[in-house]
Every structure is written in C-alpha cells, then in structure tokens.
Design an enzyme around this catalytic site. Structure first.
Site, PDB file in Angstrom:
ATOM      1  N   GLY A   1      31.094  42.257  43.265  1.00  0.00           N
ATOM      2  CA  GLY A   1      30.328  43.484  43.185  1.00  0.00           C
ATOM      3  C   GLY A   1      30.878  44.586  44.067  1.00  0.00           C
TER       4      GLY A   1
ATOM      5  N   GLU B   1      33.440  46.195  41.958  1.00  0.00           N
ATOM      6  CA  GLU B   1      32.733  46.951  40.925  1.00  0.00           C
ATOM      7  C   GLU B   1      32.145  48.236  41.508  1.00  0.00           C
ATOM      8  OE1 GLU B   1      31.085  43.425  38.014  1.00  0.00           O
ATOM      9  OE2 GLU B   1      30.274  43.539  40.035  1.00  0.00           O
TER      10      GLU B   1
ATOM     11  N   GLU C   1      33.833  35.660  40.790  1.00  0.00           N
ATOM     12  CA  GLU C   1      32.556  35.173  40.238  1.00  0.00           C
ATOM     13  C   GLU C   1      32.670  33.801  39.581  1.00  0.00           C
ATOM     14  OE1 GLU C   1      31.968  39.655  40.421  1.00  0.00           O
ATOM     15  OE2 GLU C   1      33.611  38.260  40.063  1.00  0.00           O
TER      16      GLU C   1
ATOM     17  N   ALA D   1      27.655  40.490  45.815  1.00  0.00           N
ATOM     18  CA  ALA D   1      26.200  40.346  45.796  1.00  0.00           C
ATOM     19  C   ALA D   1      25.802  39.144  46.635  1.00  0.00           C
ATOM     20  CB  ALA D   1      25.710  40.167  44.360  1.00  0.00           C
TER      21      ALA D   1
END
Length: 255
Positions: A110, A113, A133, A64
């Site tokens: 992300g 993911e 993260e 992200a």
C-alpha cells in the site's frame, strides 16, 4: 492521535505519515485522516503544491496494517477495507493540486500504491519498492494492479506482484516511475514545488485534468470538469443564471 499530519508552509502543504512503530502501515484511522486532509487541501486556494512524505527514517510506508484487516470477514475485507482504501487513495490521486511523493526509504504494498497516487515521485538512492501482498496470501487492493499498470511496464509489474521482486531507485528512475533520484529527496521535491510559483495555478490544474482524462484517471469527471469550467466562463451561463433569478426566459447571446 493523528498519524497523518497536514502541515501548511506557505504555498506548499506537507502530508506527513507518522506511525513509526508500524513503519507507517495504514490503519483505518490513518485512511480517514488522509481523506480529511485531501478535503482540506481542495478548499485551500493558496496551496500550490502538496508533498507527501514520511516522518520515519526507516520507511516511507510499509503498506497496510495486517492487524487491521486480518480478522475481517471476506465481505468486510472487500467492502470496508479494499474498496474504502481504494476510494480514499483515489481522492489523493485526483486532487486538483500537483502532488509529489518523497520516497526516502522502502515503499511496500500500500505504500507503493500511495506513492503512485502522486503526480511525480522523488526517491533516495537506497530506497526500494515492492508489492509483497502474495507473500501474505492477498493481492494488491489499493490500485496496485490498476494505476500501477499505467505507470510501470507490465512485465516489471508482474515481477513485483507475482514474483515478489524489489525495484531499486535506479531502475525505478529508468522506468520513468521516479522523476529524480536524490540524496536529499525532500529538498529536491521542495525545489520542484517551488517552480510552480512561476506557473498559472489554473493552467496547472487544467493541464492535470487533461492528462488524467487522457490516461483514464477518473476520465468522466475530468471531462465534465473541463466542460464545466469552459461553460462557466461563458456569457450564456451568466445570462441563464440571471434569467432564472429574474423568473424570465433567457436570451442566450451564444458567447
């Protein structure tokens, strides 16, 4: 300008990440584009398979865009960023059509993911996976601790999320997270997708629903979809609809 393209090529659709300046890091606009493409794909009966890939040679997806969420209040970060991204990634995961992620380069945060939302993954030998993260003071928010926990053994997921360790293609394949490791992962994915031409589209869709119900991927909706499909083909349903239209009591045949 779109940074997530939808390309229709016969019976195969390509969802292509194209934000090279940021290594395909997701922005709010990219999330909205991904959701719009998912809606289009659900309305496209001729599409048999969906391939998720990157246009950039440097990354599959770096996660992200930090600039997109760094200034958000805690409430907006939780609601407008984490929950919204999670909801849209769920939309991809729950597509009725088979999906294949082509991981030719790093898939971090992300990006990992996102790849986990696909039914299977094909990976290049030099690509790597990571959940970094914690190194920027946050936690995985788009199913990295939930969906990934069903796909990767708990100790390995902790290696990644807690200790920041990266996983290479060979290990990802050994864990079953990756279906194949290939020098040309896109060509391999296209070959896998081509196999669907000999399968019943409805049987493939129902099999996906059954598997999702078994592993807890939107179980309630999957069970009701299966039940709805079963009753939808019945004479009872046809009689009920006809009786309603004719304003009379139905006479169900029980078939």
């Amino acid at each position: 300008m779109s940074a997530v393209h939808l390309i229709l090529d016969g019976a195969t659709a390509h969802v292509v990440l194209d934000n090279p300046a940021k290594l395909n890091a997701f922005t709010p606009d990219m999330l909205a584009q991904l959701e719009a493409h998912c809606a289009t794909l659900e309305r496209s009966p001729d599409i048999r398979a969906v391939i998720l890939r990157s246009e950039s040679t440097r990354a599959f997806c770096a996660g992200a865009d930090i600039k997109a969420w760094a200034g958000l209040s805690p409430f907006d970060f939780a609601r407008a960023w984490v929950r919204e991204g999670h909801r849209i990634f769920d939309r991809l995961a729950r597509l009725s059509k088979p999906t294949i992620a082509v991981i030719h380069a790093p898939a971090f945060g992300g990006g990992l993911e996102l790849a986990a939302c696909c039914d299977i993954r094909v990976m290049a030998p030099g690509a790597t996976l990571a959940l970094p993260e914690a190194q920027v003071g946050i936690v995985p928010g788009w199913s990295g601790t939930q969906r990934l926990a069903r796909l990767i053994p708990e100790p390995v997921l902790k290696e990644m999320a807690l200790f920041g360790r990266r996983i290479d293609a060979a290990r990802a394949h050994g864990l079953g997270f990756v279906a194949e490791v290939a020098d040309d992962p896109l060509a391999t994915a296209l070959g896998i997708a081509g196999g669907l031409s000999h399968a019943s589209p409805r049987a493939v869709e129902v099999a996906k629903y059954q598997i999702h119900a078994a592993v807890g991927e939107d179980r309630a909706a999957m069970i009701e979809a299966l039940g709805g499909g079963m009753i939808g083909a019945s004479q009872d349903k046809a009689e009920g609809v006809q009786a309603f239209a004719e304003k009379r009591k139905p006479e169900f045949p029980g078939a």
